[in-house]
Scaffold this active site. Structure first.
Site, mmCIF file in Angstrom:
data_model
loop_
_atom_site.group_PDB
_atom_site.id
_atom_site.type_symbol
_atom_site.label_atom_id
_atom_site.label_comp_id
_atom_site.label_asym_id
_atom_site.label_seq_id
_atom_site.Cartn_x
_atom_site.Cartn_y
_atom_site.Cartn_z
ATOM 1 C CG HIS A 62 -3.252 9.360 0.083
ATOM 2 N ND1 HIS A 62 -3.820 9.973 1.071
ATOM 3 C CD2 HIS A 62 -3.861 8.529 0.021
ATOM 4 C CE1 HIS A 62 -4.795 9.761 1.755
ATOM 5 N NE2 HIS A 62 -4.917 8.558 0.982
ATOM 6 C CG HIS A 109 -1.987 0.993 1.315
ATOM 7 N ND1 HIS A 109 -1.898 1.883 2.347
ATOM 8 C CD2 HIS A 109 -2.746 1.543 0.539
ATOM 9 C CE1 HIS A 109 -2.820 2.843 2.507
ATOM 10 N NE2 HIS A 109 -3.373 2.390 1.175
HETATM 11 O O1 G3P Z 1 -6.373 1.690 -2.954
HETATM 12 C C1 G3P Z 1 -6.667 1.120 -1.597
HETATM 13 C C2 G3P Z 1 -6.343 2.389 -0.488
HETATM 14 O O2 G3P Z 1 -5.314 2.918 -0.964
HETATM 15 C C3 G3P Z 1 -7.574 3.401 -0.682
HETATM 16 O O3 G3P Z 1 -7.383 4.267 0.286
HETATM 17 O O4 G3P Z 1 -6.780 6.653 1.149
HETATM 18 O O5 G3P Z 1 -5.181 4.771 1.075
HETATM 19 O O6 G3P Z 1 -5.608 5.784 -0.775
HETATM 20 P P1 G3P Z 1 -6.340 5.471 0.312
HETATM 21 MG MG MG Z 2 -4.837 4.710 -2.340
#
Ligand code: G3P
Ligand code: MG
Length: 251
Positions: free
Chosen positions: A51, A9
């Site tokens: 992000h 992630h």
């Molecule tokens: O794509 C999965 C996750 O990354 C979604 O939430 O806020 O971490 O981008 P976020």
């Molecule tokens: Mg994400």
């Protein structure tokens, strides 16, 4: 119990600055087969990784991304906030990351963020990202919480799509939305899943990749329920907890 696909992630974001080449490289060295990244667009139409819609948390800049040109963004330090060891890391271009993933043989889940610049910037982001992804020689999965953007992506790219759902927003009409978009995968928050919901999604043939799961016990439960994959911040620690060896991750 089928093996879970582990998505790093934002790269191996537990140990390196998220959404930088450093975080992707650490993930690849740890054996990650897939990385998840967040893509946004500058005021002058350049697609890069970040992000947040503002710069404060992960760079030495400030203010909304939507107001900045790429020349301004390219100068920022995107690593020092995490540790002095990462000082000098830059915000990477999506094109650079596609080249990196193709060379490293790592799959890319590109999450398209909703730009603060509104509908025009959203269209520009989809179109520019899809054009860049056309050059990818690696696995690609395009996702977004913004299902209108995702539907547009479906007209611009042949890569598979995934509908993201915010926590608390996975309602019983999920299938209508996913069908309208033409998505192949569903990316729900772990809090919203029950064994019944997951079983139905799988029975309709969708991959289900769940975010963000950093607890190995929860990961095991999701695997028992039939999840295809999870997003985790430390793909190496998760693989070790689940008993997946680095060699197996790289197979
Ligand atoms: O794509 C999965 C996750 O990354 C979604 O939430 O806020 O971490 O981008 P976020
Ligand atoms: Mg994400």
């Amino acid at each position: 119990m089928a093996a879970l696909r582990l998505f790093a992630h934002r790269g191996l974001s537990a140990r390196a600055p998220e959404n930088t080449i450093a975080a992707l490289e650490v993930a690849a060295r740890a054996g990650a087969e897939w990385v998840e990244i967040d893509a946004d667009i500058s005021a002058d139409g350049v697609v890069f990784l970040c992000h947040d819609a503002t710069l404060e948390r992960t760079t030495n800049g400030s203010g909304p991304i939507a107001d900045k040109t790429w020349a301004e963004l390219a100068r920022l330090d995107a690593g020092a906030w995490k540790s002095p060891r990462f000082a000098g890391e830059r915000l990477p271009l999506l094109s650079e990351v596609v080249e990196w993933a193709s060379r490293r043989g790592v799959g890319l889940n590109v999450e398209l963020k909703s730009p603060l610049g509104g509908a025009r910037q959203a269209r520009r982001l989809v179109d520019a990202a899809c054009e860049i992804l056309g050059d990818a020689c690696c696995g690609v999965l395009v996702s977004s919480f913004n299902h209108l953007m995702l539907a547009r992506a479906g007209r611009k790219t042949s890569h598979p799509l995934a509908c993201l759902f915010e926590a608390g927003e996975l309602r019983e009409d999920w299938r209508t939305r996913v069908e309208l978009v033409g998505a192949r995968a569903i990316h729900p928050a772990w809090e919203d899943l029950t064994p019944h919901r997951l079983e139905r999604m799988r029975a309709f043939g969708y991959d289900v990749n769940v975010w963000t799961v950093n607890c190995a016990e929860k990961a095991r439960e999701l695997a028992r329920w039939g999840a295809s994959g999870i997003f985790c911040d430390d793909v190496e620690a998760m693989a070790a907890s689940l008993g997946v060896t680095k060699d197996a991750l790289l197979d």
